[in-house]
Design a protein around this motif. Structure first.
Motif, PDB file in Angstrom:
ATOM      1  N   TYR A 164       0.802  -1.235   0.000  1.00  0.00           N
ATOM      2  CA  TYR A 164       0.000   0.000   0.000  1.00  0.00           C
ATOM      3  C   TYR A 164       0.833   1.283   0.000  1.00  0.00           C
ATOM      4  CZ  TYR A 164      -4.579  -2.189   0.366  1.00  0.00           C
ATOM      5  OH  TYR A 164      -5.710  -2.886   0.094  1.00  0.00           O
ATOM      6  N   LEU A 165       2.164   1.154   0.021  1.00  0.00           N
ATOM      7  CA  LEU A 165       2.987   2.373   0.020  1.00  0.00           C
ATOM      8  C   LEU A 165       2.772   3.154  -1.280  1.00  0.00           C
ATOM      9  CD1 LEU A 165       6.430   2.847   1.422  1.00  0.00           C
ATOM     10  CD2 LEU A 165       6.151   3.496  -0.958  1.00  0.00           C
ATOM     11  N   GLY A 166       2.747   4.476  -1.160  1.00  0.00           N
ATOM     12  CA  GLY A 166       2.645   5.297  -2.367  1.00  0.00           C
ATOM     13  C   GLY A 166       1.238   5.731  -2.715  1.00  0.00           C
ATOM     14  N   GLU A 167       0.304   5.583  -1.776  1.00  0.00           N
ATOM     15  CA  GLU A 167      -1.070   6.048  -2.029  1.00  0.00           C
ATOM     16  C   GLU A 167      -1.135   7.570  -1.851  1.00  0.00           C
ATOM     17  OE1 GLU A 167      -3.835   4.510  -3.133  1.00  0.00           O
ATOM     18  OE2 GLU A 167      -2.750   2.641  -3.431  1.00  0.00           O
ATOM     19  N   LEU A 168      -0.310   8.254  -2.610  1.00  0.00           N
ATOM     20  CA  LEU A 168      -0.221   9.712  -2.469  1.00  0.00           C
ATOM     21  C   LEU A 168      -1.526  10.409  -2.802  1.00  0.00           C
ATOM     22  CD1 LEU A 168       3.175  10.763  -4.032  1.00  0.00           C
ATOM     23  CD2 LEU A 168       2.600  10.358  -1.658  1.00  0.00           C
ATOM     24  N   GLY A 169      -2.307   9.780  -3.679  1.00  0.00           N
ATOM     25  CA  GLY A 169      -3.576  10.387  -4.074  1.00  0.00           C
ATOM     26  C   GLY A 169      -4.505  10.594  -2.893  1.00  0.00           C
ATOM     27  N   TRP A 222      -5.584  14.448  -2.250  1.00  0.00           N
ATOM     28  CA  TRP A 222      -4.821  15.103  -3.325  1.00  0.00           C
ATOM     29  C   TRP A 222      -5.388  14.759  -4.701  1.00  0.00           C
ATOM     30  CZ3 TRP A 222       0.597  13.802  -5.535  1.00  0.00           C
ATOM     31  CH2 TRP A 222       1.174  14.943  -6.114  1.00  0.00           C
ATOM     32  N   GLU A 223      -5.859  13.494  -4.885  1.00  0.00           N
ATOM     33  CA  GLU A 223      -6.308  13.141  -6.233  1.00  0.00           C
ATOM     34  C   GLU A 223      -7.609  13.852  -6.616  1.00  0.00           C
ATOM     35  OE1 GLU A 223      -6.423   8.816  -6.389  1.00  0.00           O
ATOM     36  OE2 GLU A 223      -8.590   8.796  -6.531  1.00  0.00           O
ATOM     37  N   THR A 224      -8.379  14.350  -5.613  1.00  0.00           N
ATOM     38  CA  THR A 224      -9.575  15.129  -5.969  1.00  0.00           C
ATOM     39  C   THR A 224      -9.183  16.521  -6.462  1.00  0.00           C
ATOM     40  OG1 THR A 224      -9.914  16.093  -3.754  1.00  0.00           O
ATOM     41  CG2 THR A 224     -10.925  13.933  -4.164  1.00  0.00           C
ATOM     42  N   LEU A 225      -7.921  16.898  -6.267  1.00  0.00           N
ATOM     43  CA  LEU A 225      -7.474  18.247  -6.634  1.00  0.00           C
ATOM     44  C   LEU A 225      -6.498  18.273  -7.811  1.00  0.00           C
ATOM     45  CD1 LEU A 225      -7.169  19.171  -2.915  1.00  0.00           C
ATOM     46  CD2 LEU A 225      -8.603  20.439  -4.530  1.00  0.00           C
ATOM     47  N   VAL A 226      -5.837  17.125  -8.087  1.00  0.00           N
ATOM     48  CA  VAL A 226      -4.884  17.109  -9.226  1.00  0.00           C
ATOM     49  C   VAL A 226      -5.122  15.926 -10.176  1.00  0.00           C
ATOM     50  CG1 VAL A 226      -3.084  18.324  -7.927  1.00  0.00           C
ATOM     51  CG2 VAL A 226      -3.069  15.827  -7.982  1.00  0.00           C
ATOM     52  N   GLY A 227      -6.166  15.126  -9.945  1.00  0.00           N
ATOM     53  CA  GLY A 227      -6.470  14.004 -10.833  1.00  0.00           C
ATOM     54  C   GLY A 227      -7.174  14.463 -12.107  1.00  0.00           C
ATOM     55  N   ALA A 228      -7.543  13.505 -12.959  1.00  0.00           N
ATOM     56  CA  ALA A 228      -8.144  13.821 -14.256  1.00  0.00           C
ATOM     57  C   ALA A 228      -9.418  14.654 -14.109  1.00  0.00           C
ATOM     58  CB  ALA A 228      -8.441  12.531 -15.009  1.00  0.00           C
ATOM     59  N   TRP A 270      -2.171  23.251  -5.880  1.00  0.00           N
ATOM     60  CA  TRP A 270      -2.377  21.941  -5.239  1.00  0.00           C
ATOM     61  C   TRP A 270      -1.288  20.948  -5.646  1.00  0.00           C
ATOM     62  CZ3 TRP A 270      -4.965  22.517  -1.208  1.00  0.00           C
ATOM     63  CH2 TRP A 270      -6.097  23.329  -1.160  1.00  0.00           C
ATOM     64  N   LEU A 271      -0.868  21.028  -6.895  1.00  0.00           N
ATOM     65  CA  LEU A 271       0.209  20.136  -7.354  1.00  0.00           C
ATOM     66  C   LEU A 271       1.472  20.415  -6.544  1.00  0.00           C
ATOM     67  CD1 LEU A 271       1.015  17.992  -9.469  1.00  0.00           C
ATOM     68  CD2 LEU A 271       1.708  19.857 -10.988  1.00  0.00           C
ATOM     69  N   GLU A 272       1.779  21.702  -6.392  1.00  0.00           N
ATOM     70  CA  GLU A 272       2.963  22.107  -5.625  1.00  0.00           C
ATOM     71  C   GLU A 272       2.886  21.610  -4.184  1.00  0.00           C
ATOM     72  OE1 GLU A 272       3.248  26.356  -5.288  1.00  0.00           O
ATOM     73  OE2 GLU A 272       4.406  26.159  -3.441  1.00  0.00           O
ATOM     74  N   LEU A 273       1.725  21.815  -3.550  1.00  0.00           N
ATOM     75  CA  LEU A 273       1.573  21.427  -2.144  1.00  0.00           C
ATOM     76  C   LEU A 273       1.807  19.920  -1.954  1.00  0.00           C
ATOM     77  CD1 LEU A 273       0.743  22.433   0.675  1.00  0.00           C
ATOM     78  CD2 LEU A 273      -1.622  21.949   0.062  1.00  0.00           C
ATOM     79  N   GLY A 274       1.175  19.119  -2.806  1.00  0.00           N
ATOM     80  CA  GLY A 274       1.330  17.663  -2.691  1.00  0.00           C
ATOM     81  C   GLY A 274       2.760  17.225  -2.963  1.00  0.00           C
ATOM     82  N   LEU A 275       3.400  17.889  -3.917  1.00  0.00           N
ATOM     83  CA  LEU A 275       4.778  17.497  -4.248  1.00  0.00           C
ATOM     84  C   LEU A 275       5.755  17.883  -3.135  1.00  0.00           C
ATOM     85  CD1 LEU A 275       4.934  18.279  -8.098  1.00  0.00           C
ATOM     86  CD2 LEU A 275       4.806  16.037  -6.978  1.00  0.00           C
ATOM     87  N   ILE A 276       5.505  19.026  -2.486  1.00  0.00           N
ATOM     88  CA  ILE A 276       6.365  19.414  -1.355  1.00  0.00           C
ATOM     89  C   ILE A 276       6.252  18.356  -0.251  1.00  0.00           C
ATOM     90  CG2 ILE A 276       6.659  21.079   0.535  1.00  0.00           C
ATOM     91  CD1 ILE A 276       5.939  23.292  -1.480  1.00  0.00           C
ATOM     92  N   ASN A 277       5.014  17.939   0.061  1.00  0.00           N
ATOM     93  CA  ASN A 277       4.822  16.887   1.077  1.00  0.00           C
ATOM     94  C   ASN A 277       5.538  15.602   0.661  1.00  0.00           C
ATOM     95  OD1 ASN A 277       3.250  18.483   2.720  1.00  0.00           O
ATOM     96  ND2 ASN A 277       1.310  17.787   1.839  1.00  0.00           N
ATOM     97  N   LEU A 315       6.859  13.130 -13.237  1.00  0.00           N
ATOM     98  CA  LEU A 315       5.405  13.211 -13.387  1.00  0.00           C
ATOM     99  C   LEU A 315       4.988  12.422 -14.618  1.00  0.00           C
ATOM    100  CD1 LEU A 315       4.774  16.998 -12.591  1.00  0.00           C
ATOM    101  CD2 LEU A 315       4.819  15.046 -11.023  1.00  0.00           C
ATOM    102  N   GLY A 316       4.076  11.454 -14.407  1.00  0.00           N
ATOM    103  CA  GLY A 316       3.668  10.588 -15.515  1.00  0.00           C
ATOM    104  C   GLY A 316       2.205  10.742 -15.859  1.00  0.00           C
ATOM    105  N   ASP A 317       1.798  10.069 -16.945  1.00  0.00           N
ATOM    106  CA  ASP A 317       0.419  10.058 -17.427  1.00  0.00           C
ATOM    107  C   ASP A 317      -0.049  11.487 -17.732  1.00  0.00           C
ATOM    108  OD1 ASP A 317       0.041   7.156 -17.191  1.00  0.00           O
ATOM    109  OD2 ASP A 317       0.417   7.576 -15.093  1.00  0.00           O
ATOM    110  N   LEU A 318      -1.255  11.858 -17.289  1.00  0.00           N
ATOM    111  CA  LEU A 318      -1.769  13.191 -17.625  1.00  0.00           C
ATOM    112  C   LEU A 318      -0.863  14.301 -17.103  1.00  0.00           C
ATOM    113  CD1 LEU A 318      -5.610  12.977 -17.001  1.00  0.00           C
ATOM    114  CD2 LEU A 318      -4.444  13.463 -19.161  1.00  0.00           C
ATOM    115  N   LEU A 319      -0.252  14.065 -15.943  1.00  0.00           N
ATOM    116  CA  LEU A 319       0.592  15.118 -15.357  1.00  0.00           C
ATOM    117  C   LEU A 319       1.791  15.448 -16.247  1.00  0.00           C
ATOM    118  CD1 LEU A 319       0.546  14.201 -11.547  1.00  0.00           C
ATOM    119  CD2 LEU A 319      -0.712  16.028 -12.716  1.00  0.00           C
ATOM    120  N   ALA A 320       2.180  14.490 -17.115  1.00  0.00           N
ATOM    121  CA  ALA A 320       3.301  14.747 -18.027  1.00  0.00           C
ATOM    122  C   ALA A 320       2.913  15.755 -19.105  1.00  0.00           C
ATOM    123  CB  ALA A 320       3.773  13.444 -18.668  1.00  0.00           C
TER     124      ALA A 320
END
Ligand SMILES: [Zn+2]
Length: 395
Positions: A243-248, A267-273, A315-322, A334-339
């Protein structure tokens, strides 16, 4: 992630040493491409007669071929160039996404030799439908290629039990406890390994992408859901139960919108698709293609890009700083849509993460970059997952 080290422990039996050396030579050729016997000997720390014996054996098995190099360096007899033979070991890679499945057959050396894809909708994304279609498509791809497939790797946007490829949960596919690894192993009649999409993105970038030179990286897969694959000290981190990496589901806005996990302001409600779609005024049903097209258009108009994506960038910045403070990567990919986020936004976010995260300030060089493998990152990672098993035994 590399399953083969370049030294053999003292006292190893000759058979073990030979298998190890075969594996090391094959892996070097597979990842970094053709090179001369002399370079193999120098890089792997083996003497030239050992390299000759290993390469002769691999050539006899049909896994490599040799030819004189086109450019000669220095005087004397030239060292033969050793090339991996793509069709000698072909693996199957599958990338199951929320709205699309893609498959590829990949040869030794990493070349994609054939591919296919199909859309997934509510009915066709049920496990039984996906398993059937993957098996049928694998047969078709192998027949077109005329080569047997030796192993398979599968990417799923969910939490996977590594030992047997059980998909514990893939929330956006609405899959729970799906024995995908077992079903595909039985149907395809070859070894099948299943892994999380972001973890395979990290493996792909580490093996063939922007992160080949770093040992500490985070790959952020940003699609309908957002997750991360983490490589720390050169090895994958998985945590309890994978379960590690559930950053969303990192809560960044406690009074925010409800998430399917039960929390608010994940986070995924703010930077997801969906969030990107809202920022760009595109409906949920429009699909990834339209989102990417819109993001590309904004790349040419910095003022409009900031106008539409300023909140998203925050929001992207905030999550990435964390993320950086928690995992201390040298590189965030950054992969997928974020790329596809416009460079003018991404560059600013990267700079803020670099200057505002404690870790980056202390270490001084955390970089945030986009994936170079794009939408193929999961497929490339799935192929490498399959090759890891093939190459460890020396083919
Ligand atoms: Zn959540």
């Amino acid at each position: 992630m590399v399953a083969v080290s370049s030294t053999v422990t003292e006292g190893a039996r000759p058979d073990d040493a030979r298998r190890h050396n075969r594996g090391a030579v094959l892996r070097r050729l597979h990842v970094d491409g053709p090179c001369t016997r002399a370079v193999l000997a120098a890089e792997l720390g083996l003497n030239r007669s050992t390299i000759k014996a290993v390469v002769d054996e691999l050539a006899e098995s049909g896994l490599v071929s040799e030819r004189l190099p086109t450019q000669r360096s220095g005087a004397g007899r030239p060292s033969l160039l050793v090339l991996p033979r793509a069709e000698a070991a072909v693996v199957l890679a599958a990338d199951i996404r929320v709205d699309r499945a893609a498959m590829a057959v990949v040869g030794l050396g990493g070349e994609i030799l054939g591919r296919c894809s199909w859309p997934l909708r509510a009915k066709t994304s049920r496990p039984v439908e996906v398993v059937t279609r993957v098996i049928e498509s694998a047969r078709m791809l192998a027949a077109e290629l005329g080569s047997p497939l030796v192993a398979a790797g599968v990417s799923v946007p969910g939490v996977i039990r590594q030992e047997d490829g059980l998909v514990r949960e893939a929330p956006h596919l609405e899959w729970t406890d799906v024995p995908l690894g077992e079903q595909l192993t039985a149907g395809l009649r070859m070894p099948v390994a299943v892994s999380n999409d972001a973890e395979l993105g990290a493996l792909a970038e580490h093996t063939r992408g922007v992160a080949t030179e770093v040992s500490d990286l985070v790959f952020v897969a940003g699609d309908v859901g957002v997750g991360a694959g983490v490589i720390s000290g050169g090895g994958a981190l998985r945590g309890a139960g994978g379960y590690l990496g559930e950053l969303g589901h990192m809560v960044v806005r406690p009074d925010g919108a409800e998430c399917h996990c039960g929390c608010r302001g994940c986070w995924e409600t703010l930077v997801g698709a969906d969030a990107l779609g809202r920022a760009l005024g595109i409906s949920r049903r429009a699909g990834r293609g339209q989102l990417i097209a819109e993001l590309r258009e904004l790349a040419g108009d910095p003022a409009a890009a900031w106008d539409r994506l300023a909140d998203f960038a925050g929001w992207l910045e905030l999550g990435l700083i964390n993320t950086v403070n928690m995992l201390a990567p040298e590189l965030v990919v950054l992969g997928d849509l974020l790329a596809s986020v416009p460079p003018v936004i991404l560059d600013e976010v990267a700079e803020r993460v670099r200057t505002r995260s404690v870790v980056s300030r202390a270490v001084g060089h955390t970089r945030v970059v986009r994936s170079v493998l794009g939408l193929d990152a999961h497929l490339v990672g799935a192929a490498e997952l399959a090759f890891n098993r093939v190459l460890v035994s020396g083919g």
